[in-house]
Write an enzyme that holds these catalytic residues in place. Structure first.
Site, mmCIF file in Angstrom:
data_model
loop_
_atom_site.group_PDB
_atom_site.id
_atom_site.type_symbol
_atom_site.label_atom_id
_atom_site.label_comp_id
_atom_site.label_asym_id
_atom_site.label_seq_id
_atom_site.Cartn_x
_atom_site.Cartn_y
_atom_site.Cartn_z
ATOM 1 N N ASP A 137 0.852 -1.194 0.000
ATOM 2 C CA ASP A 137 0.000 0.000 0.000
ATOM 3 C C ASP A 137 0.891 1.250 0.000
ATOM 4 O OD1 ASP A 137 -3.231 0.417 1.093
ATOM 5 O OD2 ASP A 137 -1.873 2.140 1.037
ATOM 6 N N ASP B 80 4.191 2.094 -4.203
ATOM 7 C CA ASP B 80 3.198 2.562 -5.171
ATOM 8 C C ASP B 80 3.001 1.444 -6.191
ATOM 9 O OD1 ASP B 80 1.849 3.868 -7.280
ATOM 10 O OD2 ASP B 80 2.843 5.771 -6.822
ATOM 11 N N THR C 130 -15.888 -2.402 -9.369
ATOM 12 C CA THR C 130 -17.095 -1.787 -8.799
ATOM 13 C C THR C 130 -18.284 -1.926 -9.746
ATOM 14 O OG1 THR C 130 -18.023 0.370 -8.232
ATOM 15 C CG2 THR C 130 -16.198 0.392 -9.752
ATOM 16 N N ASP C 131 -19.489 -1.815 -9.194
ATOM 17 C CA ASP C 131 -20.692 -1.841 -10.044
ATOM 18 C C ASP C 131 -20.830 -0.557 -10.863
ATOM 19 O OD1 ASP C 131 -21.342 -0.111 -7.956
ATOM 20 O OD2 ASP C 131 -23.246 -1.080 -7.460
ATOM 21 N N GLU C 132 -20.067 0.490 -10.479
ATOM 22 C CA GLU C 132 -20.258 1.793 -11.133
ATOM 23 C C GLU C 132 -19.865 1.767 -12.614
ATOM 24 O OE1 GLU C 132 -19.229 5.159 -8.731
ATOM 25 O OE2 GLU C 132 -19.406 4.004 -6.894
ATOM 26 N N TYR D 72 -13.909 8.354 -12.042
ATOM 27 C CA TYR D 72 -13.604 7.175 -11.211
ATOM 28 C C TYR D 72 -14.049 5.905 -11.931
ATOM 29 C CZ TYR D 72 -14.528 3.530 -7.716
ATOM 30 O OH TYR D 72 -14.595 2.331 -7.048
ATOM 31 N N LYS E 60 -11.871 2.766 -13.505
ATOM 32 C CA LYS E 60 -12.044 1.374 -13.067
ATOM 33 C C LYS E 60 -12.427 0.499 -14.271
ATOM 34 C CE LYS E 60 -11.943 -0.277 -9.456
ATOM 35 N NZ LYS E 60 -10.814 -0.838 -8.644
ATOM 36 N N ASN F 265 -22.016 -0.709 -3.311
ATOM 37 C CA ASN F 265 -21.493 0.152 -2.234
ATOM 38 C C ASN F 265 -21.296 -0.630 -0.937
ATOM 39 O OD1 ASN F 265 -22.746 2.102 -4.151
ATOM 40 N ND2 ASN F 265 -22.112 3.576 -2.604
ATOM 41 N N ASN G 143 -31.038 7.575 -1.021
ATOM 42 C CA ASN G 143 -30.125 8.255 -0.087
ATOM 43 C C ASN G 143 -30.849 8.900 1.095
ATOM 44 O OD1 ASN G 143 -27.920 7.545 -1.601
ATOM 45 N ND2 ASN G 143 -27.719 9.527 -2.625
ATOM 46 N N TYR H 216 -16.425 22.642 0.087
ATOM 47 C CA TYR H 216 -17.674 23.327 0.390
ATOM 48 C C TYR H 216 -17.629 24.798 -0.018
ATOM 49 C CZ TYR H 216 -19.015 18.955 2.316
ATOM 50 O OH TYR H 216 -19.301 17.622 2.442
HETATM 51 P P1 NAD Z 1 -9.983 3.132 -0.112
HETATM 52 O O1 NAD Z 1 -9.881 4.434 -0.814
HETATM 53 O O2 NAD Z 1 -10.516 3.082 1.279
HETATM 54 O O3 NAD Z 1 -8.550 2.434 -0.064
HETATM 55 C C1 NAD Z 1 -7.677 2.416 -1.161
HETATM 56 C C2 NAD Z 1 -6.306 1.960 -0.684
HETATM 57 O O4 NAD Z 1 -5.435 1.935 -1.822
HETATM 58 C C3 NAD Z 1 -5.674 2.903 0.347
HETATM 59 O O5 NAD Z 1 -5.098 2.156 1.398
HETATM 60 C C4 NAD Z 1 -4.595 3.629 -0.444
HETATM 61 O O6 NAD Z 1 -3.475 4.024 0.338
HETATM 62 C C5 NAD Z 1 -4.213 2.568 -1.478
HETATM 63 N N1 NAD Z 1 -3.641 3.160 -2.691
HETATM 64 C C6 NAD Z 1 -4.138 4.186 -3.425
HETATM 65 N N2 NAD Z 1 -3.311 4.460 -4.445
HETATM 66 C C7 NAD Z 1 -2.276 3.576 -4.375
HETATM 67 C C8 NAD Z 1 -1.124 3.352 -5.160
HETATM 68 N N3 NAD Z 1 -0.840 4.103 -6.227
HETATM 69 N N4 NAD Z 1 -0.286 2.344 -4.807
HETATM 70 C C9 NAD Z 1 -0.548 1.571 -3.713
HETATM 71 N N5 NAD Z 1 -1.607 1.772 -2.928
HETATM 72 C C10 NAD Z 1 -2.472 2.750 -3.256
HETATM 73 O O7 NAD Z 1 -10.817 2.193 -1.091
HETATM 74 P P2 NAD Z 1 -11.881 1.044 -0.759
HETATM 75 O O8 NAD Z 1 -13.213 1.661 -0.577
HETATM 76 O O9 NAD Z 1 -11.337 0.163 0.266
HETATM 77 O O10 NAD Z 1 -11.894 0.280 -2.162
HETATM 78 C C11 NAD Z 1 -10.968 -0.757 -2.433
HETATM 79 C C12 NAD Z 1 -11.224 -1.294 -3.827
HETATM 80 O O11 NAD Z 1 -12.556 -1.774 -3.921
HETATM 81 C C13 NAD Z 1 -11.073 -0.243 -4.916
HETATM 82 O O12 NAD Z 1 -10.453 -0.861 -6.023
HETATM 83 C C14 NAD Z 1 -12.504 0.159 -5.243
HETATM 84 O O13 NAD Z 1 -12.613 0.578 -6.581
HETATM 85 C C15 NAD Z 1 -13.239 -1.145 -4.998
HETATM 86 N N6 NAD Z 1 -14.652 -1.014 -4.600
HETATM 87 C C16 NAD Z 1 -15.001 -0.202 -3.552
HETATM 88 C C17 NAD Z 1 -16.339 -0.134 -3.167
HETATM 89 C C18 NAD Z 1 -16.766 0.708 -1.984
HETATM 90 O O14 NAD Z 1 -17.971 0.839 -1.730
HETATM 91 N N7 NAD Z 1 -15.879 1.279 -1.218
HETATM 92 C C19 NAD Z 1 -17.315 -0.863 -3.857
HETATM 93 C C20 NAD Z 1 -16.905 -1.685 -4.926
HETATM 94 C C21 NAD Z 1 -15.569 -1.753 -5.281
HETATM 95 P P1 TYD Z 2 -20.533 7.751 -1.899
HETATM 96 O O1 TYD Z 2 -20.443 7.213 -0.503
HETATM 97 O O2 TYD Z 2 -19.585 8.819 -2.305
HETATM 98 O O3 TYD Z 2 -20.434 6.483 -2.864
HETATM 99 P P2 TYD Z 2 -20.697 6.384 -4.487
HETATM 100 O O4 TYD Z 2 -20.668 7.747 -5.065
HETATM 101 O O5 TYD Z 2 -19.527 5.571 -4.911
HETATM 102 O O6 TYD Z 2 -22.012 5.696 -4.632
HETATM 103 O O7 TYD Z 2 -21.996 8.298 -2.125
HETATM 104 C C1 TYD Z 2 -23.140 7.484 -1.917
HETATM 105 C C2 TYD Z 2 -24.358 8.283 -2.335
HETATM 106 O O8 TYD Z 2 -24.511 9.393 -1.435
HETATM 107 C C3 TYD Z 2 -24.214 8.894 -3.725
HETATM 108 O O9 TYD Z 2 -25.493 8.874 -4.364
HETATM 109 C C4 TYD Z 2 -23.802 10.332 -3.449
HETATM 110 C C5 TYD Z 2 -24.466 10.644 -2.131
HETATM 111 N N1 TYD Z 2 -23.738 11.599 -1.262
HETATM 112 C C6 TYD Z 2 -24.392 12.727 -0.743
HETATM 113 O O10 TYD Z 2 -25.584 12.952 -1.000
HETATM 114 N N2 TYD Z 2 -23.673 13.578 0.052
HETATM 115 C C7 TYD Z 2 -22.372 13.368 0.359
HETATM 116 O O11 TYD Z 2 -21.753 14.202 1.076
HETATM 117 C C8 TYD Z 2 -21.721 12.195 -0.159
HETATM 118 C C9 TYD Z 2 -20.270 11.924 0.148
HETATM 119 C C10 TYD Z 2 -22.440 11.332 -0.961
#
Ligand code: NAD
Ligand code: TYD
Length: 378
Positions: free
Chosen positions: A35, A61, A135-137, A184, A188, A213, A283, A375
């Protein structure tokens, strides 16, 4: 069986749960957590396992080709679970280049290093696995529909036979065309294409999953749920984008980690599996549940924090609805979410309220500056 597994992004939200699960469940495996420790990476997420003999942390990295290749060779890595990424949509809108660099070039760097190292071994790709977490996005956005003239959500039945609340009749399935809308999700999507291309062109043994999510402990408080819990606690405004009508499908993070474990070991090479919660929430409804839960756990009378809801300018390109159909994963590998949402939210809110030191630590310095900037520019 002994194995050496490289987990990238293991100091982040989902990665830390995956590292913890593997270190605890597989004492015979060697787990290397690679990481870079960006703002989102935090070694405090792994305090409980950092001294385990089967665990090593390496700060690196994923774009550092030499470093990654040397590490794969030195540690004789035979499995990679790739989670490292830039993961926040709002940041990607402000700074798309960083997302392309880490998510696309970083993934390509890992793929090429894995290919070169594994090809140099007598057994080559035999027994190896490159698991890419997506991700599903990438699928874009779904419609909100009310086919029966009933105001959604309505109870529906996925092809698995499982009942769940839904806001529409269409779902993300594995064969759907990619239509990413944010920088983003575009980054992905691009990384997913590279992963599949490495299988189709070079035979690299890959597997890809696309998850909905996640929520739970250790999520960086830029994402909706931890941000809002923290703001309610500190009586700060809750910035609801647009009218709060966007729909997301929420999965408890430990259920995702369990799915990753299962798919890493039993998923078929070159396959894609969607992972989701069968748990759609608008939401604004989710935010009301959060407010109620935080107020109750803080001992505040019901309604105390309702006035914090603040409607703000919508996110650019804001996807309306995400909803995963994870029937394939359920049918082929027997996975399903274990936690009811009410239980998951209660656990999550309690965790953030009980771990204020963690929250204070990650919300100092740069975090304050980022939010002031965000903000002020809204
Ligand atoms: P996060 O942002 O919490 O963590 C990302 C980690 O990657 C951090 O520890 C960061 O230091 C590390 N990182 C970033 N850039 C790096 C680099 N260049 N080299 C090495 N390490 C690096 O993310 P998360 O929410 O834990 O998501 C993890 C994975 O799961 C991602 O690939 C994301 O696209 C995927 N994902 C997340 C969600 C979600 O809801 N959070 C849902 C579906 C998929
Ligand atoms: P987020 O947690 O950023 O996940 P993602 O965009 O990957 O789905 O956001 C979840 C939902 O909440 C998304 O529809 C955007 C909304 N949102 C707000 O309304 N206010 C906020 O401050 C944030 C961070 C997200």
């Amino acid at each position: 069986m002994k194995r050496t597994i490289l987990i990238t992004g293991g100091a982040g939200f989902i990665g830390s749960h995956v590292v913890r699960l593997f270190v605890n469940k597989y004492p015979d495996y060697r787990i290397i957590n690679l990481d870079k420790l960006t703002y989102a990476g935090n070694l405090a997420n792994l305090k409980d396992i950092e001294d385990r003999p089967n665990y090593r942390f390496v700060r690196m990295d994923i774009c550092d080709f030499e470093g990654v290749l040397n590490l794969l060779q030195d540690e004789k890595v035979d499995g990679i679970i790739h989670l490292a990424a830039e993961s926040h949509v709002d940041r990607s809108i402000k700074d798309p280049f960083t997302f392309a660099k880490t998510n696309v070039m970083g993934t390509l760097t890992l793929l090429q290093a894995a290919k070169l190292y594994w090809e140099s071994l007598p057994e080559q790709f035999d027994g190896k696995r490159f698991y890419h977490i997506s991700t599903d996005e990438v699928y874009g956005a779904l419609e909100i529909t009310d086919p029966a003239g009933v105001e959604p959500p309505f109870t529906t039945r996925a092809s698995s036979g499982k009942h769940h609340l839904a806001y529409g009749t269409s779902f993300f399935t594995e064969d759907l065309k990619y239509q990413p809308h944010s920088p983003y999700s575009a980054a992905k999507a691009s990384s997913d294409h590279f992963v599949r291309a490495y299988h189709d062109t070079y035979g690299l043994p890959v597997v890809v999953t696309n998850c909905s999510n996640n929520y739970g402990p250790y999520q960086f408080p830029e994402k909706l749920i931890p941000l809002f819990i923290n703001n309610i606690r500190h009586r700060k405004p809750l910035p609801v984008y647009g009218k709060g009508e966007n729909v997301r499908d929420w999965l408890y993070v430990e259920d995702h980690a369990r799915a990753i474990d299962l798919i890493f070991h039993e998923g078929k090479i070159a396959e894609t599996y969607n992972i989701g919660g069968f748990n759609e929430w608008k939401n604004i409804d989710l935010i009301k549940v959060l407010i109620k839960t935080v107020d109750r756990l803080l001992g505040n009378p019901e309604g105390t924090s309702d006035h914090l809801i603040t409607y703000v300018t919508d996110r650019a390109g804001h996807d309306l609805r995400y909803a995963i159909d994870s029937t394939k994963l359920q049918r082929e590998l027997g996975w399903e979410p274990s936690l009811q949402f009410e239980e998951g939210i209660e656990k999550t809110v309690r965790w953030y309220l009980d771990n204020q030191a963690w929250m204070d630590n990650v919300t100092s310095g740069d975090y304050q500056r980022y939010y002031e900037d965000m903000y002020n520019n809204r």
